[in-house]
Design a protein around this motif. Structure first.
Motif, PDB file in Angstrom:
ATOM      1  N   GLY A 169       2.475  44.248-125.458  1.00  0.00           N
ATOM      2  CA  GLY A 169       2.144  43.262-124.441  1.00  0.00           C
ATOM      3  C   GLY A 169       2.535  43.748-123.058  1.00  0.00           C
ATOM      4  N   LEU A 195      -5.576  45.966-123.174  1.00  0.00           N
ATOM      5  CA  LEU A 195      -4.278  46.186-123.795  1.00  0.00           C
ATOM      6  C   LEU A 195      -4.496  46.348-125.292  1.00  0.00           C
ATOM      7  N   LEU A 214      -2.310  45.648-128.725  1.00  0.00           N
ATOM      8  CA  LEU A 214      -1.111  45.153-129.383  1.00  0.00           C
ATOM      9  C   LEU A 214      -0.973  45.812-130.747  1.00  0.00           C
ATOM     10  N   ARG A 257      -2.122  33.132-130.801  1.00  0.00           N
ATOM     11  CA  ARG A 257      -1.552  33.118-129.455  1.00  0.00           C
ATOM     12  C   ARG A 257      -1.210  31.701-129.046  1.00  0.00           C
ATOM     13  N   LEU A 290     -10.177  41.606-120.459  1.00  0.00           N
ATOM     14  CA  LEU A 290      -9.243  40.488-120.493  1.00  0.00           C
ATOM     15  C   LEU A 290      -9.513  39.498-119.368  1.00  0.00           C
ATOM     16  N   THR A 302      -4.040  34.835-121.166  1.00  0.00           N
ATOM     17  CA  THR A 302      -2.592  34.857-120.967  1.00  0.00           C
ATOM     18  C   THR A 302      -1.912  33.961-121.994  1.00  0.00           C
ATOM     19  N   TYR A 320       1.461  36.395-127.867  1.00  0.00           N
ATOM     20  CA  TYR A 320       0.662  36.753-129.030  1.00  0.00           C
ATOM     21  C   TYR A 320       1.591  37.035-130.213  1.00  0.00           C
ATOM     22  N   THR A 322       4.750  38.729-128.476  1.00  0.00           N
ATOM     23  CA  THR A 322       4.740  39.624-127.333  1.00  0.00           C
ATOM     24  C   THR A 322       3.909  38.974-126.230  1.00  0.00           C
ATOM     25  N   GLN A 323       4.428  39.008-125.012  1.00  0.00           N
ATOM     26  CA  GLN A 323       3.776  38.318-123.901  1.00  0.00           C
ATOM     27  C   GLN A 323       2.637  39.157-123.342  1.00  0.00           C
ATOM     28  N   VAL A 324       1.508  38.527-123.169  1.00  0.00           N
ATOM     29  CA  VAL A 324       0.370  39.125-122.473  1.00  0.00           C
ATOM     30  C   VAL A 324       0.069  38.262-121.252  1.00  0.00           C
ATOM     31  N   THR A 325       0.107  38.872-120.092  1.00  0.00           N
ATOM     32  CA  THR A 325      -0.175  38.161-118.854  1.00  0.00           C
ATOM     33  C   THR A 325      -1.326  38.849-118.138  1.00  0.00           C
TER      34      THR A 325
END
Length: 123
Positions: free
Chosen positions: A9, A18, A20, A38, A86, A91, A94, A117-120
């Motif tokens: 992430g 990205l 993962l 998510r 994306l 955001t 996940y 895990t953070q996805v921004t």
């Protein structure tokens, strides 16, 4: 004890990509359905994608179809989520999860979960 550890992430601009990863241990990986879910702030957890133990069957929620790809490497006990194009609405935190059921979107059929895990995605 089953353990799932996600990674990959981060912060990415809209339109970016990205990948993962989720490494599993403690269960026969090749016979387990793996899923990605998510959860965005203030929203309920939602299904993203799932893959059967063999990898031959996949399923995606409509909002990511054509942009995300789930895959697995059973030799490495790892499942991946390749995320392309994306959008801001991607955001979220996940999570990967494992299920003994055949490929399913139902969260309550997944019995082990990773820590997330953070996805921004930024504009």
């Amino acid at each position: 004890q089953v353990q799932l550890v996600e990674s990959g992430g981060g912060l990415v601009q809209a339109g970016g990509s990205l990948r993962l990863s989720c490494v599993a241990s403690g269960r026969t990986f090749s016979t387990s359905t793996m899923g990605w879910f998510r959860q965005a702030p203030g929203k309920e957890r939602e299904f993203v994608a799932a893959i059967s133990g063999s990898g031959r069957r996949t399923d995606y929620t409509d909002s990511v179809t054509g942009r995300f790809t789930i895959s697995r490497d059973n030799a490495k006990n790892t499942v991946y989520l390749q995320m392309n194009s994306l959008k801001l609405e991607d955001t979220a935190v996940y999570y990967c999860a494992t299920s003994s059921f055949f490929i399913t979107r139902m969260a309550d059929r997944y019995d082990y979960w990773g820590q997330g895990t953070q996805v921004t995605v930024s504009s």
